[in-house]
Scaffold this motif. Structure first.
Motif, PDB file in Angstrom:
ATOM      1  N   LEU B 100       0.832  -1.202   0.000  1.00  0.00           N
ATOM      2  CA  LEU B 100       0.000   0.000   0.000  1.00  0.00           C
ATOM      3  C   LEU B 100       0.867   1.253   0.000  1.00  0.00           C
ATOM      4  CD1 LEU B 100      -2.689  -1.148   2.588  1.00  0.00           C
ATOM      5  CD2 LEU B 100      -2.962  -0.984   0.124  1.00  0.00           C
ATOM      6  N   LYS B 101       1.909   1.210   0.852  1.00  0.00           N
ATOM      7  CA  LYS B 101       2.787   2.378   0.987  1.00  0.00           C
ATOM      8  C   LYS B 101       3.422   2.762  -0.335  1.00  0.00           C
ATOM      9  CE  LYS B 101       3.444   4.140   5.170  1.00  0.00           C
ATOM     10  NZ  LYS B 101       3.373   5.570   5.405  1.00  0.00           N
ATOM     11  N   GLU B 104       1.883   5.238  -2.684  1.00  0.00           N
ATOM     12  CA  GLU B 104       1.713   6.644  -2.318  1.00  0.00           C
ATOM     13  C   GLU B 104       2.302   7.557  -3.384  1.00  0.00           C
ATOM     14  OE1 GLU B 104       3.515   7.124   1.501  1.00  0.00           O
ATOM     15  OE2 GLU B 104       1.578   7.002   2.500  1.00  0.00           O
ATOM     16  N   LEU B 110      -1.444   7.286   2.346  1.00  0.00           N
ATOM     17  CA  LEU B 110      -2.046   6.121   2.989  1.00  0.00           C
ATOM     18  C   LEU B 110      -2.714   6.511   4.303  1.00  0.00           C
ATOM     19  CD1 LEU B 110      -2.603   3.107   3.066  1.00  0.00           C
ATOM     20  CD2 LEU B 110      -0.366   2.756   4.078  1.00  0.00           C
ATOM     21  N   SER B 114      -6.472   5.686   4.909  1.00  0.00           N
ATOM     22  CA  SER B 114      -6.488   4.340   5.505  1.00  0.00           C
ATOM     23  C   SER B 114      -7.849   4.017   6.125  1.00  0.00           C
ATOM     24  CB  SER B 114      -5.372   4.206   6.540  1.00  0.00           C
ATOM     25  OG  SER B 114      -5.559   5.161   7.551  1.00  0.00           O
ATOM     26  N   ARG B 147      -4.737  -1.033  -3.288  1.00  0.00           N
ATOM     27  CA  ARG B 147      -3.528  -0.321  -3.676  1.00  0.00           C
ATOM     28  C   ARG B 147      -3.846   0.827  -4.631  1.00  0.00           C
ATOM     29  NH1 ARG B 147       0.367  -4.058  -6.463  1.00  0.00           N
ATOM     30  NH2 ARG B 147      -0.993  -3.437  -8.154  1.00  0.00           N
ATOM     31  N   VAL B 150      -4.928   4.095  -2.798  1.00  0.00           N
ATOM     32  CA  VAL B 150      -4.035   4.858  -1.923  1.00  0.00           C
ATOM     33  C   VAL B 150      -3.773   6.272  -2.454  1.00  0.00           C
ATOM     34  CG1 VAL B 150      -1.714   4.947  -0.953  1.00  0.00           C
ATOM     35  CG2 VAL B 150      -3.015   2.827  -0.864  1.00  0.00           C
TER      36      VAL B 150
END
Lengths: 391, 234
Positions: B100-101, B104, B110, B114, B147, B150
């Motif tokens: 996920l990060k 960015e 995120l 989140s 993903r 994000v």
């Protein structure tokens, strides 16, 4: 570099302390090694009569097997740095380069030529120049070769490396490079001579080794490092998230190139000798073997590989003489068959699958037929896609 | 209506093969549009043409009133087009969090989203530290969609989210897509007609690389003839 600095690594750092202790233990051992070796396997007859206690230890570390084993470890540090740099390419970014010896050899040649009589630079300048040269070299050849992928990249890098190999053998530059004889006995400063001050050189190599290891670790755990891993996993995916994967591959290529150049420079200084063999594809194959034996994409693995290859080479040659490479080849095959992820890689996966290993081994020998269940289960592990509907 | 994405008569080749021979479609702002067609009709290639992974040789791709055909894929992605490829395309060696990060585009993307993401995909929060390769098929699909959420994306391209998933999970994915549509515009490629028909407002059908039919979803559901002709038994 990307601006998307994250705090992925912040959280684990706080509890990372316990997992550092094996590294610290190894480091402590390596720092104490010369003294331990001096006290145990050093040559007592090297001690001058009437020397004080400290002087006696110092003299013992510079003698006999103590000196020899420090030399062995220096070689391991040099190859460890080189293998580590190769892992940044192959293991973390998925770039299969067949020309990595180019950087190692160029680093060795650069430092030797620069401190030799025709240029006579001080050592510090020469080392700085090595970093600069390998930086430029890796940027230029990275930009040129990273345009293509896979086998094509392997071929292009091989061609570039051969170019440097041929250049090193060319008679036109004999004055500087020594052509096919190489250079021997160029003036390494006395204070760093591995023949007279082996312990000093040992610590220099150890410091370089630790710095490179920490830098590589930092790189792969940094946001750009994560993008490298993502690129290795699937380049299209990384692109569609919005990453210019070329840039990240170049970062890996340059970091690997500079580290390999430094390893080459250390090697030249230690051996006080350079030959075109340093630039040959054999060196790339050596480092590829170390990386695979230790475990691709693990950082510690290639270092382990360097240790194993160095020690195996030494002992096998002692026991079997010149036919040692045959035994080495068989051991290499056994490792690939039984530890498909390398020694460290398999340890981390925590599953030594002996049965699968046997399956692969028998298949290799032609005893078992294709499509064997034991063999298939490994390929399934690699291919990622699970059976439909599994949740 | 205001179109977020317009494709005008694109022709795309893979190697020497002429795969798309004139595909056109429009995706209105804030809607869910589904791209239908048989296997091999060119649905995935259409998405890849939009993203620049398979740049079209002819025709236009217009995103937010700007021609984007021929731009580099990572720059197209940065314009705000999220892509959820088929086959649960996650980075197996990264953890869920890292997956996920890495998406960015700006710091704290995120953190900002989140709550929304874990609201739609509560499972992911529990699995956050696991390597994504250890997740089940359904969880990987959720992660692949998450993903794309994000960064700030105004358009999501989702390729066959139901493929290879158990019916229960298809329901879950449909729920997720429906929740997303409140936030972004979605272009969906889907073989599963019952899923597509429940989600989408408009449809486009392609057949052998050509646009053949489009319209409103409710009309298609009643049009058994078209369904039989272009989509096979649904």
């Amino acid at each position: 570099m990307t601006s998307s600095t994250t705090n992925i690594e912040d959280a684990p750092l706080k509890k990372a302390w316990p997992q550092w202790w094996p590294y610290l233990a190894v480091l402590a051992f390596l720092i104490l090694f010369p003294f331990l070796a001096g006290l145990t396997i050093g040559d007592p007859s090297a001690v001058e009569p009437g020397a004080g206690w400290l002087t006696a230890v110092a003299q013992r570390t510079e003698s006999g097997y103590a000196k020899f084993w420090q030399g062995m470890l220096i070689q391991i540090f040099i190859w460890g740095i080189f293998a580590l740099s190769y892992d940044l390419l192959l293991g973390f970014t998925g770039i299969l380069s067949f020309g990595h010896a180019m950087f190692f050899g160029t680093g060795a040649y650069a430092v030797a030529i620069l401190i030799d009589k025709h240029v006579s630079w001080p050592l510090g300048w020469a080392l700085a120049a090595v970093i600069l040269i390998s930086l430029m070299q890796s940027i230029i050849f990275g930009v040129l070769s990273l345009r293509v992928k896979g086998v094509y990249l392997a071929m292009v890098t091989l061609a570039f490396a051969e170019m440097f190999f041929i250049l090193s053998e060319a008679g036109d530059f004999r004055k500087y490079t020594g052509a096919d004889d190489g250079l021997h006995g160029f003036p390494v400063p006395d204070y760093l001579s591995a023949a007279d001050h082996r312990t000093r050189f040992y610590y220099l190599a150890l410091i370089f080794f630790v710095i490179v290891f920490l830098a590589a670790r930092r790189l792969v755990n940094s946001p750009p490092g994560r993008v490298m891993i993502a690129t290795r996993d699937n380049e299209h995916r990384a692109t569609t998230i919005g990453f210019d994967t070329f840039r990240y591959k170049l970062i890996a290529f340059v970091a690997a190139g500079v580290f390999a150049g430094l390893a080459g420079a250390l090697s030249a200084l230690y051996n006080v000798s350079i030959t075109p063999a340093l630039l040959s594809t054999d060196r790339t194959i050596d480092v590829l073997a170390m990386t695979i034996i230790g475990g691709v994409g693990t950082l510690v693995g290639p270092i382990t590989g360097a240790v194993i290859v160095q020690l195996l080479g030494y002992w096998l040659e002692r026991w079997f003489g010149s036919s040692w490479t045959l035994i080495y080849g068989i051991i290499f095959m056994l490792i690939v068959v039984f530890l498909p992820y390398g020694i460290i890689g398999t340890l981390r996966a925590r599953s030594l699958r002996l049965k699968e290993g046997w399956g692969r081994w028998l298949k290799l020998l032609g005893i078992k037929s294709e499509g064997d269940a034991a063999f298939a289960s490994h390929t399934e592990m690699d291919n990622g896609d699970q059976p439909p509907g599994q949740s | 209506m205001n179109n977020l994405l317009v494709i005008e008569n694109i022709h795309t080749y893979i190697e020497q093969f002429h795969i798309l021979e004139g595909v056109s479609l429009e995706v209105p702002q804030g809607s869910i549009v589904v791209l239908l067609g048989r296997n091999g009709a060119g649905k995935t290639t259409t998405l890849k043409s939009i993203l620049g992974l398979r740049p079209p040789r002819q025709g236009k791709v217009i995103f937010e009133d700007r021609e984007i055909q021929g731009m580099q894929p990572h720059l197209i992605a940065q314009l705000g087009i999220g892509y959820v490829p088929e086959h649960r395309a996650i980075f197996r060696d990264l953890t869920v969090e890292e997956n996920l990060k890495i998406a960015e585009r700006q710091k704290h993307d995120l953190d900002k989203r989140s709550d929304f993401i874990f609201n739609v995909f509560p499972d992911l929060k529990r699995l956050i530290k696991l390597p994504a390769g250890n997740l089940s098929g359904g969880q990987q699909q959720m992660l692949a969609i998450a993903r794309a959420l994000v960064p700030e994306n105004s358009l999501l391209l989702i390729d066959e989210p139901s493929e290879g998933l158990a019916p229960v999970l298809i329901e879950e994915v449909m729920d997720a897509v429906r929740q997303l549509s409140a936030r972004t515009t979605i272009l969906l490629v889907e073989q599963n007609f019952s899923m597509a028909s429940q989600l989408a407002e408009r449809y486009f059908i392609i057949e052998s690389g050509r646009s053949v039919k489009n319209g409103l979803m409710p009309d298609l559901i009643d049009d058994q003839e078209t369904i039989n002709a272009y989509l096979g038994a649904a």
